[in-house]
Write a protein that holds these residues in place. Structure first.
Motif, PDB file in Angstrom:
ATOM      1  N   GLU A 175       0.837  -1.202   0.000  1.00  0.00           N
ATOM      2  CA  GLU A 175       0.000   0.000   0.000  1.00  0.00           C
ATOM      3  C   GLU A 175       0.871   1.251   0.000  1.00  0.00           C
ATOM      4  O   GLU A 175       0.585   2.225  -0.709  1.00  0.00           O
ATOM      5  N   ARG A 176       1.925   1.237   0.791  1.00  0.00           N
ATOM      6  CA  ARG A 176       2.843   2.373   0.826  1.00  0.00           C
ATOM      7  C   ARG A 176       3.479   2.588  -0.538  1.00  0.00           C
ATOM      8  O   ARG A 176       3.576   3.721  -1.022  1.00  0.00           O
ATOM      9  N   ARG A 177       3.898   1.504  -1.187  1.00  0.00           N
ATOM     10  CA  ARG A 177       4.529   1.627  -2.501  1.00  0.00           C
ATOM     11  C   ARG A 177       3.510   2.072  -3.560  1.00  0.00           C
ATOM     12  O   ARG A 177       3.827   2.879  -4.428  1.00  0.00           O
ATOM     13  N   PHE A 178       2.301   1.539  -3.489  1.00  0.00           N
ATOM     14  CA  PHE A 178       1.257   1.917  -4.449  1.00  0.00           C
ATOM     15  C   PHE A 178       0.954   3.406  -4.348  1.00  0.00           C
ATOM     16  O   PHE A 178       0.845   4.111  -5.361  1.00  0.00           O
ATOM     17  N   LYS A 179       0.821   3.891  -3.108  1.00  0.00           N
ATOM     18  CA  LYS A 179       0.514   5.312  -2.911  1.00  0.00           C
ATOM     19  C   LYS A 179       1.651   6.198  -3.400  1.00  0.00           C
ATOM     20  O   LYS A 179       1.411   7.304  -3.907  1.00  0.00           O
ATOM     21  N   ASP A 223      -5.106   9.481  -6.362  1.00  0.00           N
ATOM     22  CA  ASP A 223      -6.509   9.043  -6.441  1.00  0.00           C
ATOM     23  C   ASP A 223      -6.668   7.551  -6.185  1.00  0.00           C
ATOM     24  O   ASP A 223      -7.765   7.007  -6.298  1.00  0.00           O
ATOM     25  N   LEU A 224      -5.575   6.868  -5.831  1.00  0.00           N
ATOM     26  CA  LEU A 224      -5.562   5.429  -5.558  1.00  0.00           C
ATOM     27  C   LEU A 224      -5.986   4.609  -6.773  1.00  0.00           C
ATOM     28  O   LEU A 224      -6.486   3.492  -6.652  1.00  0.00           O
ATOM     29  N   ILE A 225      -5.776   5.184  -7.958  1.00  0.00           N
ATOM     30  CA  ILE A 225      -6.039   4.485  -9.213  1.00  0.00           C
ATOM     31  C   ILE A 225      -4.808   4.669 -10.093  1.00  0.00           C
ATOM     32  O   ILE A 225      -4.444   5.796 -10.416  1.00  0.00           O
ATOM     33  N   ALA A 226      -4.169   3.570 -10.454  1.00  0.00           N
ATOM     34  CA  ALA A 226      -2.907   3.642 -11.181  1.00  0.00           C
ATOM     35  C   ALA A 226      -3.118   3.588 -12.690  1.00  0.00           C
ATOM     36  O   ALA A 226      -3.824   2.712 -13.195  1.00  0.00           O
ATOM     37  N   THR A 227      -2.514   4.548 -13.371  1.00  0.00           N
ATOM     38  CA  THR A 227      -2.418   4.475 -14.819  1.00  0.00           C
ATOM     39  C   THR A 227      -1.370   3.422 -15.171  1.00  0.00           C
ATOM     40  O   THR A 227      -0.710   2.865 -14.289  1.00  0.00           O
ATOM     41  N   ARG A 228      -1.198   3.156 -16.457  1.00  0.00           N
ATOM     42  CA  ARG A 228      -0.206   2.155 -16.874  1.00  0.00           C
ATOM     43  C   ARG A 228       1.191   2.561 -16.390  1.00  0.00           C
ATOM     44  O   ARG A 228       1.948   1.728 -15.888  1.00  0.00           O
ATOM     45  N   GLU A 229       1.526   3.845 -16.512  1.00  0.00           N
ATOM     46  CA  GLU A 229       2.840   4.309 -16.072  1.00  0.00           C
ATOM     47  C   GLU A 229       2.987   4.189 -14.555  1.00  0.00           C
ATOM     48  O   GLU A 229       4.023   3.751 -14.052  1.00  0.00           O
ATOM     49  N   GLU A 230       1.956   4.567 -13.817  1.00  0.00           N
ATOM     50  CA  GLU A 230       2.008   4.491 -12.354  1.00  0.00           C
ATOM     51  C   GLU A 230       2.096   3.037 -11.902  1.00  0.00           C
ATOM     52  O   GLU A 230       2.806   2.716 -10.935  1.00  0.00           O
ATOM     53  N   PHE A 231       1.397   2.140 -12.593  1.00  0.00           N
ATOM     54  CA  PHE A 231       1.445   0.726 -12.228  1.00  0.00           C
ATOM     55  C   PHE A 231       2.821   0.141 -12.525  1.00  0.00           C
ATOM     56  O   PHE A 231       3.325  -0.711 -11.788  1.00  0.00           O
TER      57      PHE A 231
END
Length: 339
Positions: A160-164, A171-179
């Motif tokens: 969760e820390r890494r995802f954020k 917004d807690l929703i990852a685009t392809r780049e963010e993912f």
């Protein structure tokens, strides 16, 4: 990680287990790159070179081929690497090939996981989708007797820390780049702190937020009763004292760990290209002909037997036991564990 306690639970969680948490030690972020560092006991082997040159998956494929098939396929690859078709592979061309191999691995890895996690097929992966797919079963109260529940909760917090951190707009929703940044944070400058933080957490056993010599060696080597300590362990101790522990206080702090695993002036693809050329360049013109590569094919690709005949070994003797290990020891041991 401990196995589940029954075959029934294994069957029920099979689909969830396919989506592994990113925080398992074997997937520690600075280990996840194909181009990281040779295993300490692989300094004289070629597995690192195979994975760097081919990528992990293709390297496995080549391991199943006969030597003849490997050489034939290698010849076709050389033709692709030689961009200007002048019959010579330069360091620039070989570096570009290795980087493409690395990027291909990352793209394929992200694409595979994307299908697993984008449950509503909206072109994004939310934290809820990732959490439910990866941890939903393991944290279900119905299975509260699961031995690994505490471990999974710890990994959940880390993920969760890494995802954020990867989620730039929060917004807690990852685009392809963010993912991609979430799965491969070592590739993104803004994720460096997470890479360093997770590395320290994995190695730091006494909880002081730093890595001492015992912890550093213990992360790589577990002594076995009656077995002599390998020479590379002594070398790593010296590396720690002379190069890792910059301020000589006996421990690596956050900045020293960052310098160790994410050195800003180190390019893995460039160093591996130089290494392959150094080991195969018979006429020492700093370029490789197709024949020079094929003559040293076992370094670039694997084969079914993975062995050299006596004649092959003697023919390539100077390449295998010459200056390669000493010349490239420090170069390839920038960090101790990684297309």
């Amino acid at each position: 990680m401990k196995s589940l306690s029954s075959l029934c639970l294994l069957a029920l969680c099979a689909s969830a287990a396919f989506c592994k948490p990113t925080s398992e030690k074997k997937d520690r972020v600075h280990h996840a790159k194909d181009l990281g560092e040779r295993e300490p006991d692989d300094q004289k082997g070629f597995q690192f070179d195979h994975e760097a040159f081919l990528g992990k998956e293709d390297s496995k494929t080549f391991d199943q081929l006969t030597p003849e098939e490997s050489k034939e396929r290698l010849g076709k690859i050389v033709d692709r690497i030689d961009g200007d078709q002048d019959g010579l592979v330069t360091s620039t061309e070989l570096t570009a090939w290795i980087k493409r191999t690395q990027n291909r691995y990352i793209d394929e890895n992200v694409a595979k996981h994307w299908k697993e996690y984008d449950l509503n097929v909206d072109g994004k992966v939310s934290w809820a989708e990732y959490k439910n797919t990866t941890y939903g079963f393991y944290l279900d109260e119905e299975f509260s007797d699961l031995e690994d529940k505490a471990s999974y909760k710890k990994m959940l917090r880390r993920d969760e820390r890494r995802f954020k951190r990867a989620d730039k707009d929060g917004d807690l929703i990852a685009t392809r780049e963010e993912f991609t940044a979430f799965l491969h944070p070592e590739e993104f400058d803004y994720m460096k702190d997470i890479v360093v933080m997770e590395t320290i957490e994995d190695i730091d056993k006494d909880g002081d937020g730093m890595v001492d010599l015992k912890e550093y060696i213990g992360d790589m080597y577990s002594p076995e009763d009656g077995q002599p300590e390998p020479d590379w362990v002594k070398n790593e101790m010296e590396q720690f004292k002379e190069h890792r522990d910059i301020n000589k206080d006996g421990k690596m702090d956050h900045s020293e760990v960052e310098h160790w695993i994410l050195p800003g002036d180190y390019d893995h693809a460039v160093s591996e290209a130089k290494h392959l050329i150094h080991e195969s360049d018979r006429n020492e013109d700093n370029k490789l002909t197709k024949q020079e590569i094929l003559d040293n094919w076992n370094m670039f690709v694997g084969s079914q037997d993975g062995k050299l005949s006596r004649e092959e070994f003697l023919e390539n003797y100077t390449r295998f036991v010459g200056s390669a290990v000493t010349d490239y020891g420090e170069l390839m041991m920038v960090k101790h564990d990684e297309l």
